[in-house]
Design a protein around this motif. Structure first.
Motif, short mmCIF file in Angstrom:
data_model
loop_
_atom_site.label_atom_id
_atom_site.label_comp_id
_atom_site.label_asym_id
_atom_site.label_seq_id
_atom_site.Cartn_x
_atom_site.Cartn_y
_atom_site.Cartn_z
N ARG A 150 0.83 -1.20 0.00
CA ARG A 150 0.00 0.00 0.00
C ARG A 150 0.87 1.24 0.00
NH1 ARG A 150 -5.36 -0.79 3.80
NH2 ARG A 150 -6.09 -2.75 2.87
N ILE A 151 0.31 2.31 -0.55
CA ILE A 151 1.00 3.60 -0.57
C ILE A 151 0.84 4.26 0.79
CG2 ILE A 151 1.11 5.85 -1.71
CD1 ILE A 151 -0.08 4.45 -4.19
N GLY A 152 1.87 4.99 1.22
CA GLY A 152 1.85 5.64 2.53
C GLY A 152 0.75 6.70 2.64
N ILE A 153 0.51 7.10 3.89
CA ILE A 153 -0.54 8.10 4.17
C ILE A 153 -0.09 9.47 3.69
CG2 ILE A 153 -1.91 9.12 6.03
CD1 ILE A 153 -1.45 6.57 7.62
N ILE A 179 6.94 3.61 -0.80
CA ILE A 179 6.37 2.26 -0.61
C ILE A 179 7.37 1.47 0.21
CG2 ILE A 179 5.51 0.19 -1.74
CD1 ILE A 179 5.04 1.97 -4.25
N GLU A 180 6.94 0.94 1.33
CA GLU A 180 7.85 0.28 2.25
C GLU A 180 7.65 -1.23 2.26
OE1 GLU A 180 7.12 1.25 6.32
OE2 GLU A 180 5.08 0.45 6.31
N HIS A 181 8.66 -1.91 2.79
CA HIS A 181 8.60 -3.33 3.12
C HIS A 181 8.21 -4.20 1.93
CE1 HIS A 181 7.81 -6.38 6.54
NE2 HIS A 181 9.11 -6.16 6.39
N ALA A 182 8.70 -3.84 0.75
CA ALA A 182 8.51 -4.72 -0.40
C ALA A 182 9.46 -5.91 -0.22
CB ALA A 182 8.83 -3.98 -1.69
N ASP A 183 8.93 -7.13 -0.25
CA ASP A 183 9.77 -8.30 0.02
C ASP A 183 10.88 -8.41 -1.02
OD1 ASP A 183 8.76 -10.46 -2.14
OD2 ASP A 183 7.07 -9.28 -1.40
N PHE A 184 11.90 -9.22 -0.67
CA PHE A 184 13.10 -9.27 -1.51
C PHE A 184 12.78 -9.74 -2.92
CE2 PHE A 184 17.04 -11.21 -3.09
CZ PHE A 184 17.89 -10.12 -2.94
#
Length: 426
Positions: free
Chosen positions: A114-117, A203-208
Motif C-alpha cells: 500500500r502507498i503511505g498516508i 512504498i515500504e517493506h517490499a519483500d526481496f
C-alpha cells in the motif's frame, strides 16, 4: 528399473546393458526428431500449437474444467516475453473470492503493498528509486550496550541527532530526482512524513523477491547508499496507481520499461485451490516458454512413446548379441507409458496398447490414446500436442538416471555413532 532387474537376472553385464540403452536412446531421439513439426513460421498456427500444448498440460490438473480459459491466459503471457525463457516478467497473484473463471491477465506489474498516508495515489511518468536500506533509525536503537545520561534532555539530544541523520539521508535520496521511492525494509513515520512533504510516493517493506522482480521489470538498480546519484539508474514507468482486487488494495505499474511484463490474477474460493492453481499455471508457463525457445512439437496421448518404441524395436531386430536384449527392454519400458495412461483412465490397457502398436506398425505414427472415448485416434485431429524439447529431455534424463543407478555396485552406510551414557550426575 524393472527392466534392469530382469536383464541382470539373465546374467547380462551392466556394461552391455548400458551400451544397448545408449544406442536405444539415440534411436528414440532420432525417430522423435524425424516426426517433430515446426510451425513457428506461421504465427497463427504456432499460437494454436501453444494453446493445444497448454490444454494438454492442464488436462491432468485442477484447472482441467477451465483449461481453455487458463490456456489462453498462459499463452498470451508467454508470448509477451518475446522469446525469453525467464519467467520473472510474469507475476502470479492469488486473491480469494469469485470463481476460477474470473481469473484474468493484467497488463503491467502489480505490487502487493500500500502507498503511505498523505502521499499521491497516482503518479504519471514515474521515476522510481529502488532501495534496500534501513529507514527506521529515527529512534535510539543501540543493541547490546547502554547509554548513560544525567538528564532527559540528553536523551532528547540523541534522538534529535538520529533525526538529523535520517533527514540527511532523505535529502540524499531526493537528490536522485525521483518521485517514487520503494524500499525493501521498513520506512518509519519521520522519513515517511518527509517524503510526503516533498510529494514523493514512498512504498515500504517490499519483500526481496518483489524488489528483485520490480527492478528487472522497471529497468532500475537496487541501491543501498545514495552518495553517487549520477551513477544510479532509476526505474521508469508511465503510470503508478492504486487499484482494488477483491477486498485488497494493490499498486499497479503500467507502461513499464520491460514492456513484456504482465500479471496473472488468480481468483478462487479457498486458499488450497489457489495454491494448486498457481502450481498448475507455473508448470504450463515453464513448458510454453521452452516451446517458444524450441518451437518443434510432437504428439501426445502416448503417440510419441509408441513411435519411439517401434523404432527401438526395429533397431533391436538388427542388432546382434546381448545388446539386442537390452535395446528391446528399452522399447518395452517406453510402451509402459501409454499402458499407464490407459490404466489411469480405467480402460483395458492391454487391448488399447495392442491396437496402438498395430496402428504404428502400419504407418499411422500420429495415432495415440483418446481417453475421452476409450479408443485410439489421430492426435492431429484431437489437437493433443506436447513440447518436443520436453519429450526429448524426458527420454534422455530417464536413460541417464537408470544408467547411473545401474553403475552402483554397493551402498555403504556408516552406522550411527553410539552415544555414551551421561554419568556426570551419578
Amino acid at each position: 528399473m524393472i527392466e534392469t532387474e530382469n536383464l541382470l537376472a539373465q546374467k547380462i553385464h551392466p556394461q552391455i546393458i548400458i551400451s544397448g540403452w545408449r544406442k536405444a536412446t539415440n534411436e528414440a531421439v532420432r525417430s522423435l526428431e524425424s516426426t517433430a513439426k515446426n510451425n513457428s513460421s506461421n504465427l497463427e498456427q504456432f499460437k494454436n500449437d501453444l494453446m493445444n500444448i497448454a490444454r494438454t498440460t492442464l488436462s491432468s490438473k485442477i484447472l482441467q474444467g477451465k483449461k481453455d480459459h487458463f490456456a489462453k491466459l498462459c499463452v498470451e503471457a508467454v508470448l509477451k516475453l518475446q522469446g525469453k525463457t525467464d519467467l520473472q516478467g510474469i507475476q502470479i497473484i492469488k486473491r480469494l473470492g469469485n470463481n476460477m473463471s474470473d481469473s484474468y491477465l493484467e497488463e503491467g506489474f502489480l505490487l502487493e503493498k500500500r502507498i503511505g498516508i498523505n502521499m499521491p495515489k497516482r503518479i504519471e511518468n514515474a521515476r522510481i528509486l529502488i532501495a534496500n536500506t534501513p529507514m527506521d533509525t529515527d529512534k535510539v536503537k543501540i543493541f547490546g550496550s547502554r547509554v548513560r545520561v544525567d538528564s532527559v534532555l540528553k536523551v532528547a539530544e540523541l534522538e534529535l541527532a538520529e533525526k538529523e541523520k535520517m533527514k540527511d539521508k532523505v535529502d540524499k535520496i531526493l537528490q536522485h530526482d525521483c518521485n517514487v521511492f520503494i524500499n525493501r525494509q521498513l520506512i518509519y513515520d519521520y522519513p515517511d512524513q518527509l517524503f510526503a512533504q516533498k510529494g514523493v510516493m514512498a512504498i515500504e517493506h517490499a519483500d526481496f523477491e518483489g524488489v528483485e522482480r520490480l527492478a528487472q521489470v522497471l529497468g532500475g538498480d537496487i541501491v543501498s547508499t545514495f552518495d553517487t546519484p549520477d551513477k544510479v539508474r532509476l526505474g521508469k514507468c508511465n503510470l503508478i496507481e492504486e487499484i482494488i482486487i477483491g477486498e485488497d488494495k494493490l499498486i499497479k505499474f503500467s507502461g513499464v520499461a520491460q514492456g513484456e511484463a504482465c500479471t496473472i490474477v488468480l481468483r478462487g474460493a479457498t486458499q488450497q485451490i489457489l495454491d494448486e492453481a498457481e502450481r498448475s499455471i507455473h508448470d504450463v508457463l515453464c513448458v510454453l516458454s521452452q516451446t517458444v525457445k524450441e518451437p518443434r512439437i510432437c504428439y501426445g496421448g502416448g503417440s510419441a512413446e509408441m513411435l519411439m518404441a517401434t523404432a527401438v524395436s526395429q533397431l533391436a531386430e538388427k542388432t546382434p548379441g546381448k545388446e539386442s536384449v537390452a535395446i528391446e527392454s528399452f522399447a518395452r519400458a517406453l510402451r509402459q507409458l501409454p499402458t499407464i495412461i490407459a490404466d489411469n483412465a480405467g480402460y483395458d490397457s492391454s487391448e488399447l496398447v495392442a491396437n496402438l502398436r498395430a496402428a504404428h506398425a502400419s504407418g499411422k505414427s500420429t495415432y495415440g490414446l483418446d481417453m475421452e472415448n476409450g479408443q485410439i485416434t489421430d492426435m492431429v485431429q484431437l489437437g493433443i500436442l506436447e513440447s518436443f524439447h520436453l519429450k526429448r529431455q524426458v527420454v534422455i534424463s530417464a536413460a541417464e538416471a537408470a544408467e547411473m543407478v545401474l553403475r552402483i555396485d554397493n551402498i555403504i552406510r556408516a552406522p550411527p555413532r553410539p552415544r555414551q551414557r551421561d554419568m556426570r550426575h551419578h
